[in-house]
Design an enzyme around this catalytic site. Sequence first.
Site, PDB file in Angstrom:
ATOM      1  N   TYR A  79       0.819  -1.211   0.000  1.00 60.72           N
ATOM      2  CA  TYR A  79       0.000   0.000   0.000  1.00 60.72           C
ATOM      3  C   TYR A  79       0.857   1.268   0.000  1.00 60.72           C
ATOM      4  O   TYR A  79       0.418   2.320  -0.437  1.00 60.72           O
ATOM      5  CB  TYR A  79      -0.897   0.033   1.248  1.00 60.72           C
ATOM      6  N   ASP A 125      -3.062 -18.479   0.353  1.00 61.56           N
ATOM      7  CA  ASP A 125      -4.097 -19.112  -0.482  1.00 61.56           C
ATOM      8  C   ASP A 125      -4.827 -20.198   0.314  1.00 61.56           C
ATOM      9  O   ASP A 125      -6.065 -20.286   0.300  1.00 61.56           O
ATOM     10  CB  ASP A 125      -3.507 -19.658  -1.795  1.00 61.56           C
ATOM     11  N   ASP A 165      -6.361  -7.085   4.138  1.00 61.35           N
ATOM     12  CA  ASP A 165      -7.497  -6.410   3.504  1.00 61.35           C
ATOM     13  C   ASP A 165      -8.403  -7.443   2.856  1.00 61.35           C
ATOM     14  O   ASP A 165      -9.624  -7.429   3.042  1.00 61.35           O
ATOM     15  CB  ASP A 165      -6.970  -5.418   2.450  1.00 61.35           C
ATOM     16  N   ASP A 198     -12.374  -9.126   4.307  1.00 57.65           N
ATOM     17  CA  ASP A 198     -13.666  -9.133   3.596  1.00 57.65           C
ATOM     18  C   ASP A 198     -14.221 -10.553   3.532  1.00 57.65           C
ATOM     19  O   ASP A 198     -15.422 -10.773   3.651  1.00 57.65           O
ATOM     20  CB  ASP A 198     -13.521  -8.581   2.168  1.00 57.65           C
ATOM     21  N   LYS A 226       3.090 -15.691   2.215  1.00 58.05           N
ATOM     22  CA  LYS A 226       3.266 -16.384   0.931  1.00 58.05           C
ATOM     23  C   LYS A 226       4.756 -16.652   0.794  1.00 58.05           C
ATOM     24  O   LYS A 226       5.419 -16.235  -0.162  1.00 58.05           O
ATOM     25  CB  LYS A 226       2.717 -15.503  -0.205  1.00 58.05           C
TER      26      LYS A 226
HETATM   27  C1  IPM Z   1     -10.338  -1.324   4.213  1.00 62.30           C
HETATM   28  C2  IPM Z   1     -10.583  -0.668   2.890  1.00 62.30           C
HETATM   29  C3  IPM Z   1      -9.435   0.276   2.577  1.00 62.30           C
HETATM   30  C4  IPM Z   1      -8.165  -0.554   2.521  1.00 62.30           C
HETATM   31  C5  IPM Z   1      -9.619   1.107   1.311  1.00 62.30           C
HETATM   32  C6  IPM Z   1     -10.896   1.910   1.330  1.00 62.30           C
HETATM   33  C7  IPM Z   1      -8.437   1.997   1.038  1.00 62.30           C
HETATM   34  O1  IPM Z   1     -10.781  -1.615   1.901  1.00 62.30           O
HETATM   35  O2  IPM Z   1     -10.153  -0.605   5.218  1.00 62.30           O
HETATM   36  O3  IPM Z   1     -10.325  -2.558   4.264  1.00 62.30           O
HETATM   37  O4  IPM Z   1      -7.869  -1.176   1.498  1.00 62.30           O
HETATM   38  O5  IPM Z   1      -7.457  -0.581   3.534  1.00 62.30           O
HETATM   39 MG    MG Z   2     -10.904  -3.580   2.633  1.00 66.30          MG
END
Ligand code: IPM
Ligand code: MG
Length: 361
Positions: free
Chosen positions: A141, A223, A247, A251, A191
């Site tokens: 990042y 993975d 990240d 999710d 990884k």
């Molecule tokens: C998160 C989001 C952020 C990230 C984005 C909005 C920059 O997806 O906090 O998970 O990737 O960190």
């Molecule tokens: Mg995110």
Amino acid sequence: MQLNVLILPGDGIGAEVTREAVKVLQQVAIKFHHQLSLTEGLLGGVAIHKTGTPLPQETIDLALQADATLMGAVGLPEFDQAPPEKRPEKGLLGIRKVLGVYANLRPVRSYKALLDSSPLKNHLVDGTDMIIVRELTGGIYYGTPRGIHQDGNETRAINTMTYSSSEIARVSRMAFHLARNRRKKVTSVDKSNVLENSQLWRKVVVEIAAEFPDVALDHILVDNCAMQLILNPRRFDILLTENMFGDILSDEGAVLAGSIGMLPSASIGDRKPSGAWVGLYEPVHGSAPDIAGQNKANPFGAIGSVAAMLEYSFGLNEEAAAVNAAVESVLNSGQVTADLNGTATTSEVGEACRTSLRLVQ
Ligand code: IPM
Ligand code: MG
């Protein structure tokens, strides 16, 4: 106690969910006799509109002065084609860096009342309780060189994944400390069969683990981790990983909780002289511009982030537990938003949480 909190509603549904979270915080202050001082700042797309930059200096100053910052979400489709410096997300990455909040704690747990909201089989998900500890201020990042360049007839894009041993060590220590108060197990995700970054990651994590002989450590490739999260989520207690893997995996973890709207997060840096952690608190979900302004968004992630703030930045564990208990009781009552197959609005869920807070002794 005096609580000086900066609110950064941001974009899309950020404003709606932080509004409810702030009202919960105000209710906590009344119930437990704290003095709350709130300021509001600009971050993300709204900041670009008003000031031309996603992270105005004034917001940086406010965040550095505050005891803790509560953020909503950033991102608006109108900026999709904008250069990186003029994107809302840059504001979020910037404030994380400025505050030095290198450890992002994302608790993922299953709630009995929400088991049917997950597309996964109940018996697999039931009992899930983990914290994803995501490194937040390093890795791909932030690495340089980065950019898009013309290279003869080709256009070439470059990003750089880079970690130093001290960056890995500090977030690892945080993970091991957290594990001590839980089931005493850290699973480090990397990884290392391909990436030098991951080889260093694994080496440093093993070194830090030696400081915590009471905590078990295992390693998993990212993975396989993506698969195990769905196949056997109960095997995870603390899941420690670098920025981009965290990240993505968080999710995926949201599916276990029933909806990404459920997930709170705490981004923590070093301790201040007062002993409190520097903290930025935000729900894991994004700005969801498609449902913004419709009073439909799930505010539990934002409200849970208030609980995390009370715990980590202020050491107010009883207050944090009261907020979490209120969330749980509202979930059990079935007052939930559309993402959880309910019919309640954002403000109704917030109000129900405050009512529950008032009632709980
Ligand atoms: C998160 C989001 C952020 C990230 C984005 C909005 C920059 O997806 O906090 O998970 O990737 O960190
Ligand atoms: Mg995110």
